[in-house]
Design a protein around this motif. Structure first.
Motif, PDB file in Angstrom:
ATOM      1  N   ALA A  76      -0.147  -4.124   3.373  1.00 13.91           N
ATOM      2  CA  ALA A  76       0.795  -3.358   4.193  1.00 13.91           C
ATOM      3  C   ALA A  76       2.240  -3.722   3.861  1.00 13.91           C
ATOM      4  O   ALA A  76       3.112  -2.842   3.801  1.00 13.91           O
ATOM      5  CB  ALA A  76       0.506  -3.598   5.677  1.00 13.91           C
ATOM      6  N   ILE A  77       2.512  -5.003   3.652  1.00 14.21           N
ATOM      7  CA  ILE A  77       3.870  -5.438   3.322  1.00 14.21           C
ATOM      8  C   ILE A  77       4.296  -4.872   1.963  1.00 14.21           C
ATOM      9  O   ILE A  77       5.426  -4.403   1.792  1.00 14.21           O
ATOM     10  CB  ILE A  77       3.966  -6.975   3.338  1.00 14.21           C
ATOM     11  CG1 ILE A  77       3.804  -7.491   4.769  1.00 14.21           C
ATOM     12  CG2 ILE A  77       5.290  -7.454   2.733  1.00 14.21           C
ATOM     13  CD1 ILE A  77       3.697  -8.996   4.882  1.00 14.21           C
ATOM     14  N   ASN A  78       3.390  -4.876   1.001  1.00 15.20           N
ATOM     15  CA  ASN A  78       3.708  -4.317  -0.314  1.00 15.20           C
ATOM     16  C   ASN A  78       3.950  -2.807  -0.228  1.00 15.20           C
ATOM     17  O   ASN A  78       4.862  -2.272  -0.867  1.00 15.20           O
ATOM     18  CB  ASN A  78       2.588  -4.635  -1.302  1.00 15.20           C
ATOM     19  CG  ASN A  78       2.493  -6.123  -1.618  1.00 15.20           C
ATOM     20  OD1 ASN A  78       3.494  -6.827  -1.594  1.00 15.20           O
ATOM     21  ND2 ASN A  78       1.290  -6.605  -1.887  1.00 15.20           N
ATOM     22  N   ALA A  79       3.139  -2.116   0.576  1.00 13.40           N
ATOM     23  CA  ALA A  79       3.336  -0.674   0.785  1.00 13.40           C
ATOM     24  C   ALA A  79       4.676  -0.414   1.457  1.00 13.40           C
ATOM     25  O   ALA A  79       5.404   0.524   1.098  1.00 13.40           O
ATOM     26  CB  ALA A  79       2.197  -0.109   1.636  1.00 13.40           C
ATOM     27  N   LEU A  80       5.023  -1.241   2.440  1.00 20.11           N
ATOM     28  CA  LEU A  80       6.287  -1.087   3.159  1.00 20.11           C
ATOM     29  C   LEU A  80       7.483  -1.235   2.218  1.00 20.11           C
ATOM     30  O   LEU A  80       8.435  -0.445   2.284  1.00 20.11           O
ATOM     31  CB  LEU A  80       6.355  -2.125   4.277  1.00 20.11           C
ATOM     32  CG  LEU A  80       7.694  -2.298   4.994  1.00 20.11           C
ATOM     33  CD1 LEU A  80       8.145  -0.985   5.613  1.00 20.11           C
ATOM     34  CD2 LEU A  80       7.580  -3.380   6.057  1.00 20.11           C
ATOM     35  N   CYS A  81       7.451  -2.223   1.345  1.00 21.82           N
ATOM     36  CA  CYS A  81       8.563  -2.421   0.407  1.00 21.82           C
ATOM     37  C   CYS A  81       8.744  -1.209  -0.491  1.00 21.82           C
ATOM     38  O   CYS A  81       9.867  -0.764  -0.740  1.00 21.82           O
ATOM     39  CB  CYS A  81       8.317  -3.674  -0.429  1.00 21.82           C
ATOM     40  SG  CYS A  81       8.590  -5.206   0.464  1.00 21.82           S
ATOM     41  N   ALA A  82       7.638  -0.661  -0.989  1.00 23.45           N
ATOM     42  CA  ALA A  82       7.717   0.524  -1.838  1.00 23.45           C
ATOM     43  C   ALA A  82       8.281   1.710  -1.065  1.00 23.45           C
ATOM     44  O   ALA A  82       9.065   2.500  -1.598  1.00 23.45           O
ATOM     45  CB  ALA A  82       6.338   0.859  -2.400  1.00 23.45           C
ATOM     46  N   ALA A  83       7.907   1.848   0.219  1.00 27.76           N
ATOM     47  CA  ALA A  83       8.409   2.946   1.045  1.00 27.76           C
ATOM     48  C   ALA A  83       9.895   2.790   1.345  1.00 27.76           C
ATOM     49  O   ALA A  83      10.637   3.782   1.389  1.00 27.76           O
ATOM     50  CB  ALA A  83       7.610   3.027   2.344  1.00 27.76           C
ATOM     51  N   LEU A  84      10.356   1.560   1.557  1.00 32.67           N
ATOM     52  CA  LEU A  84      11.784   1.323   1.795  1.00 32.67           C
ATOM     53  C   LEU A  84      12.613   1.718   0.567  1.00 32.67           C
ATOM     54  O   LEU A  84      13.691   2.309   0.699  1.00 32.67           O
ATOM     55  CB  LEU A  84      12.023  -0.154   2.134  1.00 32.67           C
ATOM     56  CG  LEU A  84      11.525  -0.634   3.504  1.00 32.67           C
ATOM     57  CD1 LEU A  84      11.625  -2.154   3.597  1.00 32.67           C
ATOM     58  CD2 LEU A  84      12.302   0.021   4.643  1.00 32.67           C
ATOM     59  N   VAL A  85      12.110   1.383  -0.608  1.00 32.28           N
ATOM     60  CA  VAL A  85      12.802   1.788  -1.838  1.00 32.28           C
ATOM     61  C   VAL A  85      12.828   3.307  -1.939  1.00 32.28           C
ATOM     62  O   VAL A  85      13.849   3.914  -2.274  1.00 32.28           O
ATOM     63  CB  VAL A  85      12.106   1.175  -3.071  1.00 32.28           C
ATOM     64  CG1 VAL A  85      12.687   1.755  -4.363  1.00 32.28           C
ATOM     65  CG2 VAL A  85      12.255  -0.336  -3.063  1.00 32.28           C
ATOM     66  N   ASP A  86      11.709   3.951  -1.632  1.00 33.92           N
ATOM     67  CA  ASP A  86      11.624   5.412  -1.702  1.00 33.92           C
ATOM     68  C   ASP A  86      12.598   6.072  -0.730  1.00 33.92           C
ATOM     69  O   ASP A  86      13.136   7.146  -1.018  1.00 33.92           O
ATOM     70  CB  ASP A  86      10.190   5.851  -1.396  1.00 33.92           C
ATOM     71  CG  ASP A  86       9.941   7.314  -1.718  1.00 33.92           C
ATOM     72  OD1 ASP A  86      10.191   7.717  -2.867  1.00 33.92           O
ATOM     73  OD2 ASP A  86       9.507   8.064  -0.820  1.00 33.92           O
ATOM     74  N   ALA A  87      12.841   5.424   0.426  1.00 30.69           N
ATOM     75  CA  ALA A  87      13.751   5.967   1.436  1.00 30.69           C
ATOM     76  C   ALA A  87      15.211   5.669   1.128  1.00 30.69           C
ATOM     77  O   ALA A  87      16.108   6.181   1.808  1.00 30.69           O
ATOM     78  CB  ALA A  87      13.389   5.419   2.815  1.00 30.69           C
ATOM     79  N   GLY A  88      15.457   4.833   0.124  1.00 29.71           N
ATOM     80  CA  GLY A  88      16.833   4.480  -0.208  1.00 29.71           C
ATOM     81  C   GLY A  88      17.470   3.509   0.770  1.00 29.71           C
ATOM     82  O   GLY A  88      18.698   3.439   0.866  1.00 29.71           O
TER      83      GLY A  88
END
Length: 232
Positions: A119-131
Motif C-alpha cells: 500500500a505504501i509503494n502504491a501510495l508513493c506512485a499515486a502521489l507522483v502521478d498527482a504531481g
C-alpha cells in the motif's frame, strides 16, 4: 543454509513487481501496485481548499482512508491509516500548498502478504502521478523472522502467519526529489541510510531487528530501481 519457500524463492528474493499509474479517471493521481498476488489501488484527490479540524492551516493536510477488500475497517486498518498518514507527512513538502487538504484512498484488491508495504509503494506512485511535491520517495518492505531465526523478505500471507515475528520497514529514496543534493544528507550520510517508518508485529530481539533492518535496506535497491524505471 537455504530456506525452502513454497513459491521457490530464496530468502532474499522479492515477488514479481507490477506498477501502473493513472489507472482511475476521476482521481487527480492514481496507481496500482502488485507484489505477487498482493495488489493495492491508491487514489489521490486534491489538494482542495481548507484543512480539517485540529490540523495546522499553515501546512498542507492529508487524510487517508483504507478500504478493505470486503467488510468494515477494524483496529488494524485504522493503524494502517495512521501509519500511511505519518509516512505521507514525512515525504511531502507541506508548505507548498498551505491550508489545503488532500484525500488519499487505499483500496485493497487482494491480500497475499506484505499488504501495508504494498500500500505504501502504491501510495508513493499515486502521489507522483498527482504531481504532489515530494521531498523524496519512500520504499517499503516486509521482513519476517522464522522460528529457526532466519529472515525472509516479502512474505506471502501463509508465510506471515507462520512467522515468529515480522516488521514493516519504510526507507527514504531520493530517486525523485525537489530538494538540493546536500539536503538529501543527514549528518553527512546519504538519506537512504535513514528510516521513515517501522512497525513490528510479534516479538523479536534487538539483534534480530537490526538484522531485519540491514536485510531490508539492502533489498530496497531493487525497489528503488523499479520505481526509477516506472516513474520516468
Amino acid at each position: 543454509m537455504e530456506i525452502d519457500r513454497k513459491d521457490g524463492r530464496t530468502a532474499n528474493q522479492l515477488r514479481p513487481l507490477i506498477c501502473a499509474r493513472n489507472v482511475l479517471n476521476r482521481a487527480h493521481g492514481s496507481a496500482s501496485w502488485s507484489q505477487g498476488e498482493t495488489k493495492v489501488l491508491a487514489a489521490v484527490y486534491g489538494p482542495k481548499a481548507g484543512t480539517n479540524k485540529n490540523e495546522n492551516p499553515e501546512k498542507a493536510c492529508f487524510e487517508v482512508f483504507w478500504k478493505p477488500k470486503t467488510g468494515q475497517i477494524g483496529k488494524a486498518e485504522k493503524e494502517y491509516e495512521m501509519i500511511l498518514k505519518k509516512t505521507v507527512q514525512s515525504i511531502c513538502v507541506l508548505n507548498v500548498h498551505p491550508n489545503t487538504t488532500t484525500s488519499i484512498i487505499i483500496q485493497v484488491v487482494n491480500d497475499d502478504g506484505a499488504l501495508l508495504p504494498c500500500a505504501i509503494n502504491a501510495l508513493c506512485a499515486a502521489l507522483v502521478d498527482a504531481g504532489i511535491p515530494l521531498k523524496h520517495l519512500a520504499v517499503a518492505i516486509c521482513c519476517c523472522l522464522t522460528e529457526s531465526g532466519h529472515i525472509l523478505l516479502d512474505p506471502s500471507k501463509l508465510e506471515e502467519q507462520r512467522m515468529t515475528a515480522f516488521v514493516y520497514l519504510v526507507f527514504p529514496n531520493s530517486t525523485l526529489s525537489v530538494l538540493p543534493e546536500e539536503a538529501l544528507k543527514v549528518r553527512g550520510e546519504p538519506m537512504e541510510h535513514g528510516l521513515i517508518t517501522s512497525s513490528t508485529h510479534g516479538v523479536m530481539s534487538v539483534d534480530d531487528y537490526i538484522r531485519c533492518l540491514e536485510r531490508g535496506r539492502a533489498a530496497t535497491s531493487k525497489l528503488s530501481d523499479f520505481f526509477r524505471r516506472n516513474l520516468q
